[in-house]
Design a protein around this motif. Sequence first.
Motif, PDB file in Angstrom:
ATOM      1  N   SER A  34       0.836  -1.212   0.000  1.00  0.00           N
ATOM      2  CA  SER A  34       0.000   0.000   0.000  1.00  0.00           C
ATOM      3  C   SER A  34       0.860   1.248   0.000  1.00  0.00           C
ATOM      4  CB  SER A  34      -0.883   0.050   1.248  1.00  0.00           C
ATOM      5  OG  SER A  34      -1.728  -1.049   1.284  1.00  0.00           O
ATOM      6  N   ALA A  35       1.998   1.158   0.671  1.00  0.00           N
ATOM      7  CA  ALA A  35       2.892   2.306   0.768  1.00  0.00           C
ATOM      8  C   ALA A  35       3.770   2.445  -0.472  1.00  0.00           C
ATOM      9  CB  ALA A  35       3.761   2.174   2.019  1.00  0.00           C
ATOM     10  N   GLY A  36       3.578   1.555  -1.433  1.00  0.00           N
ATOM     11  CA  GLY A  36       4.367   1.631  -2.663  1.00  0.00           C
ATOM     12  C   GLY A  36       5.787   1.142  -2.499  1.00  0.00           C
ATOM     13  N   ARG A  37       6.045   0.308  -1.485  1.00  0.00           N
ATOM     14  CA  ARG A  37       7.416  -0.127  -1.217  1.00  0.00           C
ATOM     15  C   ARG A  37       7.674  -1.583  -1.602  1.00  0.00           C
ATOM     16  NH1 ARG A  37       9.729   1.947   4.280  1.00  0.00           N
ATOM     17  NH2 ARG A  37      11.564   1.131   3.231  1.00  0.00           N
ATOM     18  N   LEU A  38       6.745  -2.159  -2.346  1.00  0.00           N
ATOM     19  CA  LEU A  38       6.928  -3.544  -2.789  1.00  0.00           C
ATOM     20  C   LEU A  38       6.825  -3.543  -4.313  1.00  0.00           C
ATOM     21  CD1 LEU A  38       7.254  -5.926  -0.843  1.00  0.00           C
ATOM     22  CD2 LEU A  38       4.844  -6.417  -1.155  1.00  0.00           C
ATOM     23  N   PRO A  39       7.918  -3.824  -5.000  1.00  0.00           N
ATOM     24  CA  PRO A  39       7.892  -3.657  -6.461  1.00  0.00           C
ATOM     25  C   PRO A  39       7.231  -4.830  -7.165  1.00  0.00           C
ATOM     26  CG  PRO A  39      10.042  -4.401  -5.763  1.00  0.00           C
ATOM     27  CD  PRO A  39       9.227  -4.262  -4.510  1.00  0.00           C
ATOM     28  N   ALA A  40       5.981  -5.127  -6.804  1.00  0.00           N
ATOM     29  CA  ALA A  40       5.329  -6.318  -7.346  1.00  0.00           C
ATOM     30  C   ALA A  40       5.190  -6.233  -8.857  1.00  0.00           C
ATOM     31  CB  ALA A  40       3.961  -6.495  -6.689  1.00  0.00           C
ATOM     32  N   SER A  41       4.782  -5.066  -9.367  1.00  0.00           N
ATOM     33  CA  SER A  41       4.475  -5.025 -10.795  1.00  0.00           C
ATOM     34  C   SER A  41       5.714  -5.264 -11.648  1.00  0.00           C
ATOM     35  CB  SER A  41       3.799  -3.702 -11.154  1.00  0.00           C
ATOM     36  OG  SER A  41       4.523  -2.631 -10.604  1.00  0.00           O
ATOM     37  N   GLN A  42       6.905  -4.997 -11.082  1.00  0.00           N
ATOM     38  CA  GLN A  42       8.115  -5.250 -11.870  1.00  0.00           C
ATOM     39  C   GLN A  42       8.337  -6.720 -12.159  1.00  0.00           C
ATOM     40  OE1 GLN A  42      11.831  -3.210 -11.063  1.00  0.00           O
ATOM     41  NE2 GLN A  42      10.768  -1.911  -9.595  1.00  0.00           N
ATOM     42  N   LEU A  43       7.682  -7.579 -11.396  1.00  0.00           N
ATOM     43  CA  LEU A  43       7.868  -9.020 -11.610  1.00  0.00           C
ATOM     44  C   LEU A  43       6.860  -9.592 -12.596  1.00  0.00           C
ATOM     45  CD1 LEU A  43       8.557 -10.199  -7.964  1.00  0.00           C
ATOM     46  CD2 LEU A  43      10.185  -9.965  -9.817  1.00  0.00           C
ATOM     47  N   ILE A  44       5.881  -8.778 -12.965  1.00  0.00           N
ATOM     48  CA  ILE A  44       4.827  -9.285 -13.858  1.00  0.00           C
ATOM     49  C   ILE A  44       5.236  -8.994 -15.295  1.00  0.00           C
ATOM     50  CG2 ILE A  44       2.396  -9.140 -14.488  1.00  0.00           C
ATOM     51  CD1 ILE A  44       1.920  -8.130 -11.567  1.00  0.00           C
ATOM     52  N   THR A  45       5.544 -10.041 -16.037  1.00  0.00           N
ATOM     53  CA  THR A  45       6.010  -9.860 -17.409  1.00  0.00           C
ATOM     54  C   THR A  45       4.901 -10.088 -18.422  1.00  0.00           C
ATOM     55  OG1 THR A  45       6.708 -12.161 -17.402  1.00  0.00           O
ATOM     56  CG2 THR A  45       8.399 -10.499 -16.931  1.00  0.00           C
TER      57      THR A  45
END
Lengths: 352, 356
Positions: B304-315
């Motif tokens: 929620s705080a924008g500190r987990l780069p989840a979208s970078q792992l979605i190819t």
Amino acid sequence: MRGLVYHGPAQTSWDTVPDPAIEEDTDAIVRVDATTVCGSDLHIRRGDLPEVAPGTILGHEAVGEVVEIGRGVHNRRPGHQVIVSSVSACGRCPMCRASMYGQCHGGGGWILGNMINGTQAEFVRVPFADSSTHRRPPSLPLGDAVLLAELLPTAYEVGVRNGHVGPGDTVVVVGAGPVGLAAVVIARLYSPRRIIAVDLSSFRLEAAARLGADAAELPGRLIADLSEGPGADVVIEAAGDPESFVLSTRVVRAGGHIANIGMPGSPATLHLEALWRKNLTISTGQVDTFSTPWLLDLVTFGRISVSPLITHTFDLDRMEDAYEVFSRGPETGALKVMLYREAKPPPRQPYL
Amino acid sequence: MKGYVFHGSGQAAWEEVPDPGLKETTDVIVRVDAVTICGTDLHILKGDVPEVRPGTVLGHEAVGEVVEVGSDVRTVRPGDRVLVSCVSACGRCRYCREGMYGQCRGGGGWILGHLIDGAQAEYVRVPYADLSVHPLPSAVSSGDAVLLADIFPTAYEVGVLNGKVRPGDTVVVVGAGPIGLAAVAMARFFTPERIVAVDMDASRLEAARSLGADAVADAREDPEQLVADLTEGLGADVVIEAVGVPETFEQCTRMVRPGGHVANVGVHGKPATLHLEDLWIKNVTITTGLVDTHSTPTLLRMASAGRLPASQLITHTFPLDHMEEAYDVFGNAAETGALKIVLGGQPHDVVAVRTT
């Protein structure tokens, strides 16, 4: 003086050798009043530790009197009664600063009777004497004090502490030799629900029962039931062979701890295909002896009784006989063999 | 409804199956809005996980909307957008009470898409819903959130936390697949001195760099020497194994410093050799583990705080009914460059990790 000299695999003898002398400012020379034989000495004698050079005096556990000190020794002086720790510590390197003296990078670690001449002799040179010896209280018998040089800290640090033994735990100790039995004694301080000792020697199983194990038996039904059912919270591996390590990984519960104390000479199979999801913690370790002062208090104040671990006593010059008896421990019932400079150890004095 | 059904080794299909219904009063039914595929699903398809019965709907990571709740469910209601955890938890057994939900003895643990029908479907029944789903904050997109069902808590708990990463540490992550990359990203929470990523795939190493690895090493070019050089010969404080083969595990035990930690995250199919003849004197701690997902609330706050780069792992993203195509892309990651694939969810920008 006389000392037990390693001459290559399967060759040791009680020889006349030069007296040790101060080599560094931080050295002390200690007259050995009591010493013992360790399982690792047997490994060396068999040739399992090729880094030990022929000509080395063996032994890394002793109690005695300081007879000479270097100029850089500030906290010991001639006449002090000391326990010589199996681990020497420079006290200054990053490892020593993290209390990991066993991994000392400043010239210490386990060096006595390994890299330099050891304690199975009439005198021994102890490097870094300020941080590698402990004062022996007068009330502490010589034999008990020798057990504080390595055996008790190893059983505590590498076994009980690394295994995270806690109240209510089921603790399995695999291998009821001196280290495993010491682990039984120390684990009891943490009120586990039960301690199960496993060994192949009936002498050692009897000793385990006497020293407080709730069950002591051959690897069999009890281990199978634990393996198939709840599992042990903590397994302390003190046998040191690959098969007993594999047994340890079977008997531990999901989320449990395996504390490896044994010193196996060959690799073990780690069944990760079954263990990957078991949330195990497996620890290995050589003793650091950071716990020696604390254990010394526990022994001195009678919180643990360790004298029963000493089964045989010899005069110092009967070192070769002591090796013979100790090496056949599983058959003879020998646990720790103690060698004394004076034929009769002084009687235990009341603590004042 | 439609679901992705396992039919025995090497066989699975997106096909019509009965809608799930409530079975226990603690169940909920979730309409699946986003779901992903895990390396474990590929293991199941290969027949490596024999306890999975033919006829089971696969999948254990999803985000969706609660559509029906059992009478004993207290914490979510129909209409709530939730994360479905890969681990279900009875909440009452000894393991659950210690937060070790992955080892639940009360009928939970990893059961979705394993012992019961899973989440690669239009709807999924989630047991023990109060402890097995998490209401989602609106700031987290469904596509990103689905990575918090398994891979982020796995990399965090089994890798970073078990490895006891501390400020100033040298951390080596062996294997830069989705889990290893997530471990790189989250090891940074603890401000290590440096993170070294090891893999054989240049594009994955590039991804590791973009997620915060300070150094990367091709697994064929002596990463052990690199680690030794970086640490004055001492070895790494923490080594995270995120591949799951004996060779990499054994390499990890050679790269760790005396007194260091090896955190095994990889799913292994074969025994490894533990060189106790070298390791007994090294004071190392080796951990294994299945994720417990006890950290999911923390990670949701970080997301929620924008500190987990989840979208970078979605190819790659696909519509839900392109499941078979998604499996093909994910199963051929070496050619497709796939890391995580999300099906359903909001449309997502595709992030290219292949630079060539």
